[in-house]
Design an enzyme around this catalytic site. Sequence first.
Site, PDB file in Angstrom:
ATOM      1  N   GLU A  11       0.845  -1.186   0.000  1.00 36.94           N
ATOM      2  CA  GLU A  11       0.000   0.000   0.000  1.00 36.94           C
ATOM      3  C   GLU A  11       0.884   1.241   0.000  1.00 36.94           C
ATOM      4  O   GLU A  11       1.959   1.240   0.607  1.00 36.94           O
ATOM      5  CB  GLU A  11      -0.886   0.023   1.238  1.00 36.94           C
ATOM      6  CG  GLU A  11      -1.811  -1.170   1.330  1.00 36.94           C
ATOM      7  CD  GLU A  11      -2.417  -1.341   2.709  1.00 36.94           C
ATOM      8  OE1 GLU A  11      -3.413  -2.071   2.798  1.00 36.94           O
ATOM      9  OE2 GLU A  11      -1.903  -0.766   3.679  1.00 36.94           O
ATOM     10  N   ASP A  66      -4.752  -8.450   5.725  1.00 38.19           N
ATOM     11  CA  ASP A  66      -5.697  -9.402   5.156  1.00 38.19           C
ATOM     12  C   ASP A  66      -5.130 -10.807   5.016  1.00 38.19           C
ATOM     13  O   ASP A  66      -5.867 -11.784   5.110  1.00 38.19           O
ATOM     14  CB  ASP A  66      -6.163  -8.921   3.789  1.00 38.19           C
ATOM     15  CG  ASP A  66      -7.162  -7.789   3.906  1.00 38.19           C
ATOM     16  OD1 ASP A  66      -8.336  -8.075   4.208  1.00 38.19           O
ATOM     17  OD2 ASP A  66      -6.777  -6.626   3.720  1.00 38.19           O
TER      18      ASP A  66
END
Length: 390
Positions: A148, A164
Amino acid sequence: MRTTRVLCTIATAAAVAVGTLTAVTPAQAAVPATIPLQITNNSGRGDAVYLYDLGTNLATGQQGWADANGTFHAWPAGGNPPTPAPDASIAGPGNGGSVTIRIPKFSGRIYFSYGQKLVFKLTTGGLVQPAVQNPSDPNRNILFNWSEYTLNDSGIWINSTQVDMFSAPYAVGVGTQTTGHLKAGGYNAVLNGLKAQAGGWAGLIQTAPNGSILRALSPGHGIETGALANTAMSDYVNRVWTRYTSSTLTVTPFADQPNTKYFGRVSGNVMNFTNSAGQVVTSFQKPDASSIFGCFNLLDAPNDLVRGPISRTLCAGYNRGTLLTTASQPDNNSADFYKDAVTNHYARLIHSQMVDGKAYAFAFDDVGNFESLVNNGNPASATMTLDPFN
């Protein structure tokens, strides 16, 4: 099915980090519209690698993708049911090689996959991100991962993430800073640790049809698949509830505001927090494991100055198992983390195998700065390294 919260995590981390950077002065060069990102493949694998730069254009607010030159392309309208997205893939480096792409001012993700291109679709609300906790997700049997990043006028923030899932290993860097590298043997150590942990933790591991390991799901997603029970943290929560029925939990959520404190006491099924004037400012119901592992639902953290910061602190304390170690939170002494038998073993194992001890193993792992994030206020370039699996 609950949507992932990873992009929210990096946005929060970036917002916190901005406050710690030296202010950009007129004498400093402005952050350019794009910067180079060098991706190096040290994986030892012979598979083709595919890259994707997907996110939100910070100048226009549009969702879309960037090509290898950093040119932005808005997603076309989606449909219901979802329609195929344009092929946004970029050819990645072969084993031992590197490629350099340019990344624009985005808040988004750099995906990489081995052997197969990822499948992206568009709904009327935008891009459908991979959600491999869903057995029908078209990316379920593809080996992939993502980083990210946020690049804006104040600099870059880029992280490795396991919020996740724990999958294909990689590290990120900017300037002289790097983070995300596993120790030698760390990839297998995490997976073997999950296999050995009683209570369903081995069920987090997903394999391909040929039996090869693809990833370990985060425990919140493990609850969605049925691998973990939503009572996985109940014993610990019950002990927290008992303690703070007769004593006070003090939360000091801002490191730079030591006089801003909130005081928690349990009454029945609710933990009420008061301010220094004795006024109740927010309350939390007794959380289940899903709320703890996901830092949402009963531990929701709105982007405000009271409930959100308290919730972040509680979430970190539950996941790390520090709420019974000290009545003053956050506890930023890593020697106290994950000592209780009832804890987030996924986060425990990942942190234990990181070279620098840092990871984004749950949404608010940045409490106390234990997240795998690097930032630079005037970046010339950034890097991503695809690491060996052993």
